[in-house]
Design a protein around this motif. Structure first.
Motif, PDB file in Angstrom:
ATOM      1  N   ASP A  90      -6.027  -9.578   5.659  1.00 48.69           N
ATOM      2  CA  ASP A  90      -5.217  -8.866   4.665  1.00 48.69           C
ATOM      3  C   ASP A  90      -4.438  -9.750   3.692  1.00 48.69           C
ATOM      4  OD1 ASP A  90      -5.766  -6.184   5.205  1.00 48.69           O
ATOM      5  OD2 ASP A  90      -4.424  -6.150   6.932  1.00 48.69           O
ATOM      6  N   THR A 131     -11.213  -0.897   4.070  1.00 47.70           N
ATOM      7  CA  THR A 131     -10.085  -0.626   3.173  1.00 47.70           C
ATOM      8  C   THR A 131     -10.475   0.431   2.146  1.00 47.70           C
ATOM      9  OG1 THR A 131     -10.591  -2.247   1.450  1.00 47.70           O
ATOM     10  CG2 THR A 131      -9.348  -3.053   3.345  1.00 47.70           C
TER      11      THR A 131
ATOM     12  N   SER B  48       3.642   1.310   7.338  1.00 47.71           N
ATOM     13  CA  SER B  48       2.468   1.559   8.177  1.00 47.71           C
ATOM     14  C   SER B  48       1.607   0.309   8.282  1.00 47.71           C
ATOM     15  CB  SER B  48       1.663   2.765   7.694  1.00 47.71           C
ATOM     16  OG  SER B  48       1.197   2.534   6.408  1.00 47.71           O
ATOM     17  N   LYS B  49       1.579  -0.483   7.225  1.00 46.22           N
ATOM     18  CA  LYS B  49       0.831  -1.745   7.317  1.00 46.22           C
ATOM     19  C   LYS B  49       1.482  -2.674   8.348  1.00 46.22           C
ATOM     20  CE  LYS B  49      -2.578  -3.774   6.212  1.00 46.22           C
ATOM     21  NZ  LYS B  49      -3.906  -3.352   5.809  1.00 46.22           N
ATOM     22  N   SER B  52       0.826  -1.425  11.737  1.00 45.89           N
ATOM     23  CA  SER B  52      -0.551  -1.628  12.199  1.00 45.89           C
ATOM     24  C   SER B  52      -0.758  -3.076  12.612  1.00 45.89           C
ATOM     25  CB  SER B  52      -1.552  -1.195  11.134  1.00 45.89           C
ATOM     26  OG  SER B  52      -1.831  -2.254  10.249  1.00 45.89           O
ATOM     27  N   TRP B  53      -0.102  -3.995  11.943  1.00 44.85           N
ATOM     28  CA  TRP B  53      -0.177  -5.396  12.380  1.00 44.85           C
ATOM     29  C   TRP B  53       0.558  -5.576  13.692  1.00 44.85           C
ATOM     30  CZ3 TRP B  53       1.479  -7.656   6.996  1.00 44.85           C
ATOM     31  CH2 TRP B  53       0.341  -7.706   6.162  1.00 44.85           C
ATOM     32  N   PRO B 271       1.566  -2.083  -1.076  1.00 49.09           N
ATOM     33  CA  PRO B 271       1.153  -2.049   0.338  1.00 49.09           C
ATOM     34  C   PRO B 271      -0.348  -2.174   0.544  1.00 49.09           C
ATOM     35  CG  PRO B 271       2.492  -0.134  -0.250  1.00 49.09           C
ATOM     36  CD  PRO B 271       2.154  -0.819  -1.518  1.00 49.09           C
ATOM     37  N   PHE B 272      -1.116  -1.962  -0.499  1.00 48.55           N
ATOM     38  CA  PHE B 272      -2.571  -1.964  -0.329  1.00 48.55           C
ATOM     39  C   PHE B 272      -3.198  -3.243  -0.855  1.00 48.55           C
ATOM     40  CE2 PHE B 272      -0.848   2.231  -1.087  1.00 48.55           C
ATOM     41  CZ  PHE B 272      -1.108   2.803   0.153  1.00 48.55           C
ATOM     42  N   MET B 276       1.032  -7.931   0.257  1.00 48.68           N
ATOM     43  CA  MET B 276       1.565  -7.779   1.608  1.00 48.68           C
ATOM     44  C   MET B 276       1.739  -9.114   2.316  1.00 48.68           C
ATOM     45  SD  MET B 276       2.580  -4.860   2.388  1.00 48.68           S
ATOM     46  CE  MET B 276       2.761  -5.007   4.150  1.00 48.68           C
TER      47      MET B 276
END
Ligand code: SF4
Ligand code: SF4
Lengths: 538, 334
Positions: A90, A131, B48-49, B52-53, B271-272, B276
Motif C-alpha cells: 500500500d 483495490t 478503516s485502512k 485493516s493493517w 485513504p485510497f 497513506m
C-alpha cells in the motif's frame, strides 16, 4: 568455460531506461540470467504442487489449469497473514530512493531490478485484484491483469533478488523487497515454478540433515579426513565428538564448510579452537546443517528444517547451542527460530564455560554466535595467539547481508580479525556494515548456471575489494558465511583477481598456539608460513 | 503520459469548481456538502485502512537492523539503528518520522568505466526537499486552524507571526507557502527528469502532486491576488465546525470555492492512495520493532504446531545400520 563476457564488457552498463513502459516489456530468458527449475522427483518428495519437466525458455510453462485462481487465493491469504506484505503493497510512494541500492541493478542496469520496480511487479497485480481504484481504472491506476507473462516475469525477477534487504535500509518506510520476494516465491511454488538449487538442498536437508545429502557415516569420514589434515599442519591429533549425549554444548554450522575449499579451513578452525579449549561439546550428524534454504522457500519449510536444532538439542540433553559462521542461518536464528519452534525451556542461557560470561543477548533462543563466543575469549585473554602466523594475509572483511541487516553483528568479527591478523583494512564505508553489498548469490542463487548474473550482481562487492587490493595490497577477503565462501572466490577472480577468501575461524586457528603442537611451518591450507617460504624450495 | 493525464484531471477539477460555484451558483454544494462528505470519507477511509493493517498479524520480528546489535557489554551498541528495547525503538521511529533518517542515508551510484570504479555519492536533495515539503505542509495546515477556532489559540497566532516575519508584500507573504511550492516543483521535476524515477512513476504519483500544487496555488491566489474576504470565509468555516453551516451574505471570491473543493478532493483521495504512507510509516514492521527476538520470544498467532521437523527417530531408522557400522552412537539398537 567462459560462457560470460569479460569484465571490460560486462562493465558497460546502461542505466538509462527504455522508452517503452515496463508493463509492455516482456521478460526475456537467456542462459545465465535464470536458475534451472526444480526436478519433478524433488517436488514429489516435498509434496509440492505441479511436478513436471519444463524450462523457462519454453513457451508453455505447463501451469495448472486454474493457476490464476490459485495465485489470487494465495495472494489474498498472504495479505491476511502478513502486515508487512499488506503495508508494503500500500504505502510505496515510488520516491526511487531504493532504485540504485540493489546490486543487481547496479551491475546489470535492468530497470526491473530496481527494488521498487521489482515490488511493482507484484503490486500491479495487487492493485488490479484487491483495490477499488485498480479494478475500475486499470492501467491508469497502475494495475494490470494476471497473465502468463506476469508469472514468467515474477520467476525471472524474484529469482534475481537475493533477499539482501539493502533496499529496505534506505526506504523511508522500511519497505523490504526481500519480504516481497518471499511472498512472490511462495506464490510461484503454488503453481510449480521454483528452482532446483533451492529445493534439492531443502529435500536433502530434510532427510539427511544437511544440504549436500551427506549421510551420517560419510559425515564422520569427512570430519576424520579434516582431522588428519590438522595433524599434518599442527602435529596435534583431534578426535571430535559426534552425536554425543550429555555434552554441554551442541555445535551447528553450515554443511557447505565440510567439503569444499575454502570452507573446510574454517571447519578445521572450529575443530582446532574447540580442541584448544577442551570444550565439552558435540557435533550432530542429524542436525548437521546450520543453513536453512527453507527461508528461501516458504515459512513452513523454514520452520520444518529449523525444527531439527531444538529437537536434537533436547535429545542430546545439551545446555545450549553454539552456531557457526553463516549468513542466512543467523537471520533465521535471530528473527525466526524462537517464534517458529520455541520456547526452548529445556535449554539454558548460554554461559561460556571458559570465561563465565553469560550471553543475555541469546537468553531466548539459547543459541550463541561463534564470533560472540570467540570475541569474548579473546577479550578475556583466554587464547594464546600469534598473529604473525597470518602475516601472509592482508585482510579485509565482508559483512554478510543477513547478519548485517537482519541481526547487526558487525563488531564481533572485526574485533577477532584485528586480534589474529597483523594487517586489516576496511573497504569503503558505503559498502560495509549495514550498507554491505551482497555476494550476488544469496537466497539460493549460488548456482553455476546463474553465474553471469551473479557476477553482475557481484560488481559492487567486487569493485570494493579491488579498491582495497589496489590501495592496501589486500589479498584476503574474510567473511563469516558459508555461502560467501562459495560465491566470493569466483567473484574475486573476476573483479579483483589475486584476492582469496577465508573464514574468520580459519584465521583464528592459524594464529592459535596449541599445547604440544609441532613447530608450525605452514598454515591450514598447507602453504608455507612467512619465514618458511625458502625452506619449501630447498 | 501519466503526468499529462494527472494535469488534465486536476485542471478539470478546477474548472468544475469554478463553474459549479460560480456560473451555476452551487455554493452550498461546494462550500458545505462536499467538504462534509470529504471529511467523512477521509475519516472513515483512513480509519478503516489503519484498522485493516492493525488487525493483520505481524508473524515475525523482522526489523531491518542498521547498526551494531546489543551483545557483549564492551561492544558499543547502536541503540537507534538497532534498538533492542522499546525506548530505542521509539527513538528510531521518531527519527524516521520527524527527520526522515533513512532518506538521509541516500546515495547515488556513479560508474566510471576506467578502473572500473563504482562510487557512491551522498545524495541528500530528495531528503532536503521532502523535509521542506512535509514541514511546510504541516505549518500551513496548522496555520489554517485559525479559521476553525474562535478565539484563535496563542500558538497558532505565534506561528503565523513567525511564518510571515520577513514582512514581504501586503498581505504579508508566508514563507511556508513559498517553500511549499518550491518543494512541490522540485519533487515534480525530479519525477520528470530523473529517468529512473520517471520510469517507475504512474498517475497516482503525479496526480497528488498536481492536486497539492493546485491547492497551494489556489490558496495563494485567493490570499494575495483575489484578496478574499477573510471575515466571510471564517464565517463559513466556523459554521462548518459548529455544525451550523451557512453560506455568508457577503460574497466570497470564487477562488475560495476552487480551493476548498480541491482540498475536499484531496481528503477523499487520501485513504485510497499512496498518501497513506502517513499512517503506514508507523506500522512498518522493519522499523517499528526492536531487534530482540533472540532475547525473548515473539509470538506468531498463526504458527502451526503441526509442522514438525523430520524426527531424529526417523533419521536413525533410515541410517541405523550405517551409523552402527561407523561407530556412531544410536538410540535404538538394530
Ligand atoms: S524507497 Fe521505499 S517508498 Fe521509495 S520507491 Fe523504494 S520502496 Fe518505494
Ligand atoms: S533485497 Fe537486495 S536483491 Fe532484493 S531487491 Fe532489495 S537490494 Fe535487490
Amino acid at each position: 568455460m567462459a560462457k560470460y563476457p569479460p569484465p571490460e564488457e560486462l562493465i558497460k552498463i546502461n542505466y538509462s531506461t527504455p522508452p517503452t513502459s515496463w508493463m509492455d516489456v516482456p521478460p526475456e530468458f537467456k542462459p545465465g540470467n535464470f536458475s534451472y527449475p526444480a526436478k519433478p522427483d524433488i517436488l514429489k518428495y516435498l509434496n509440492f504442487p505441479n511436478p513436471r519437466v519444463w524450462s523457462p525458455m519454453d513457451d508453455d510453462w505447463k501451469l495448472p489449469e486454474n493457476w490464476k485462481e490459485i495465485i489470487t487465493e494465495g495472494f489474498r491469504e498472504r495479505l491476511d497473514k502478513y502486515r508487512s506484505f499488506k503495508i508494503f503493497m500500500d504505502v510505496c510512494v515510488r520516491c526511487g530512493a531504493c532504485a540504485d541500492k540493489c546490486h543487481f541493478f547496479i551491475g546489470g542496469g535492468d530497470p526491473k531490478n530496481m527494488p521498487v520496480l521489482r515490488a511493482e511487479l507484484l503490486r500491479s497485480i495487487y492493485r488490479g485484484d484487491f483495490t477499488m481504484a485498480g479494478k475500475i481504472l486499470g492501467r491508469l491506476a497502475g494495475a494490470r491483469k494476471l497473465e502468463t507473462d506476469v508469472v514468467k516475469e515474477w520467476f525471472l525477477y524474484f529469482y534475481q533478488c537475493t533477499e539482501c534487504r539493502r533496499c529496505s535500509l534506505f526506504c523511508p518506510y522500511g519497505i523490504d523487497t526481500a519480504e516481497i520476494t518471499m511472498m512472490a516465491r511462495e506464490l510461484l511454488h503454488l503453481v510449480g515454478c521454483n528452482i532446483n538449487w533451492i529445493l534439492e538442498p531443502v529435500a536433502n536437508c530434510n532427510r539427511t540433515g544437511n544440504h549436500l545429502g551427506i549421510q551420517p557415516h560419510a559425515f564422520k569420514d569427512m570430519v576424520e579426513f579434516l582431522c588428519e589434515d590438522i595433524e599434518t599442519v599442527t602435529g596435534v591429533r583431534i578426535d571430535p565428538p559426534l552425536n554425543r549425549k550429555g555434552a554441554e554444548i551442541l555445535f551447528i554450522t553450515p554443511s557447505g564448510d565440510i567439503f569444499a575449499d575454502p570452507g573446510i579451513y574454517t571447519f578445521m578452525g572450529y575443530l582446532i579452537l574447540f580442541h584448544y579449549l577442551d570444550l565439552d561439546y558435540t557435533w550432530s550428524t542429524y542436525a548437521s546443517e546450520g543453513g536453512n534454504f527453507g527461508l528461501f522457500t516458504s515459512d513452513k519449510m523454514m520452520k520444518k528444517l529449523n525444527g531439527k536444532m531444538y529437537h536434537e538439542a533436547e535429545r542430546l540433553g545439551v545446555k545450549w547451542i553454539l552456531g557457526g559462521e553463516c549468513g542466512h542461518m543467523w537471520r533465521v536464528i535471530n528473527q525466526y527460530m524462537l517464534t517458529m519452534n520455541g520456547p526452548a525451556n529445556f535449554l539454558q542461557t548460554p554461559v561460556s564455560p571458559i570465561t563465565g560470561t553469560r550471553f543475555d543477548a541469546a537468553a531466548g533462543t539459547k543459541m550463541l554466535h561463534i564470533t560472540e563466543f570467540t570475541a569474548d575469549l579473546i577479550k578475556n585473554n583466554k587464547l594464546k595467539l600469534d598473529p604473525s602466523r597470518n602475516a601472509n594475509f592482508k585482510v579485509t572483511f565482508h559483512d554478510s547481508c543477513n547478519t548485517a541487516r537482519g541481526m547487526g553483528i558487525l563488531e564481533e568479527p572485526r574485533y577477532i580479525l584485528k586480534n589474529v591478523v597483523p594487517e586489516f583494512y576496511e573497504m569503503p564505508d558505503n559498502t560495509i556494515r549495514e550498507q554491505t553489498f551482497c555476494c550476488g548469490g544469496g537466497a539460493g542463487l549460488n548456482n553455476e548456471e546463474f553465474m553471469e548474473t551473479r557476477l553482475r550482481g557481484g560488481l559492487p562487492r567486487g569493485n570494493a575489494v579491488k579498491y582495497v587490493r589496489d590501495t592496501h595490497g589486500v589479498n584476503t577477503l574474510a567473511c563469516m558465511c558459508a555461502i560467501d565462501r562459495a560465491t566470493l572466490p569466483p567473484l574475486c577472480d573476476y573483479w579483483a583477481p589475486g584476492v582469496g577468501v577465508s573464514g574468520i575461524h580459519e584465521l583464528v586457528s592459524n594464529a592459535l598456539v596449541l599445547d604440544g603442537e609441532k613447530k608450525r611451518t605452514m598454515d591450514l591450507r598447507q602453504n608455507p608460513l612467512p619465514g618458511f617460504e625458502d625452506e619449501e624450495e630447498e | 503520459m501519466a503526468a499529462f493525464y494527472s494535469f488534465f484531471v486536476v485542471l478539470a477539477l478546477v474548472v468544475l469548481a469554478w463553474a459549479g460555484a460560480g456560473e451555476a451558483g452551487w455554493k452550498g454544494l461546494f462550500g458545505i456538502y462536499i467538504p462534509y462528505l470529504a471529511l467523512l470519507v477521509f475519516l472513515f477511509g483512513f480509519l478503516s485502512k489503519i484498522l485493516s493493517w492493525a488487525k493483520t498479524p505481524v508473524p515475525f520480528c523482522i526489523p531491518t537492523t542498521g547498526g551494531q546489535q546489543k551483545s557483549l557489554p564492551w561492544i558499543k551498541n547502536n541503540p537507534w539503528d538497532n534498538p533492542y528495547n522499546a525506548s530505542g525503538t521509539v527513538i528510531r521511529m521518531a527519527l524516521e518520522v520527524l527527520t526522515f533518517r533513512s532518506l538521509f542515508r541516500n546515495t547515488s551510484v556513479q560508474l566510471q568505466q576506467d578502473g572500473p570504479k563504482v562510487g557512491y555519492n551522498s545524495a541528500k536533495w530528495l531528503w532536503l526537499f521532502a523535509l521542506m515539503f512535509h514541514y511546510s505542509f504541516l505549518l500551513i495546515v496548522l496555520r489554517h486552524l485559525r479559521l476553525f477556532t474562535n478565539p484563535v489559540p496563542m500558538p497558532i497566532l505565534k506561528l503565523e507571526f513567525f511564518d510571515s516575519i520577513l514582512q514581504i508584500g501586503v498581505p504579508v507573504l508566508y514563507q511556508s507557502d513559498m517553500i511549499f511550492v518550491v518543494a512541490i516543483l522540485f519533487l515534480f521535476l525530479r519525477r520528470v527528469f530523473d529517468c529512473k524515477v520517471n520510469y517507475i512513476s504512474i498517475m497516482s504519483d503525479y496526480f497528488p502532486l498536481f492536486l497539492i500544487l493546485a491547492i497551494a496555488l489556489s490558496g495563494m491566489w485567493m490570499r494575495y491576488i483575489a484578496k478574499v474576504d477573510v471575515i466571510a470565509v471564517k464565517e463559513l468555516t466556523m459554521g462548518l465546525v459548529t455544525f451550523h453551516p451557512v453560506i455568508p451574505k457577503d460574497p466570497i471570491d470564487i477562488s475560495f470555492f476552487v480551493h476548498i473543493f480541491l482540498v475536499s478532493v484531496l481528503f477523499m483521495y487520501f485513504p485510497f492512495s499512496k498518501l497513506m504512507h502517513m499512517g503506514g510509516v508507523f506500522l512498518s514492521p522493519t522499523r517499528n520493532m526492536p531487534n530482540f527476538s533472540r532475547r525473548q520470544m515473539w509470538v506468531n498467532p498463526w504458527n502451526d504446531p503441526a509442522i514438525k521437523a523430520h524426527s531424529y527417530a526417523a533419521y536413525e531408522d533410515d541410517f541405523r545400520e550405517k551409523m552402527i557400522e561407523a561407530g556412531l552412537p544410536v538410540d535404538k539398537k538394530a
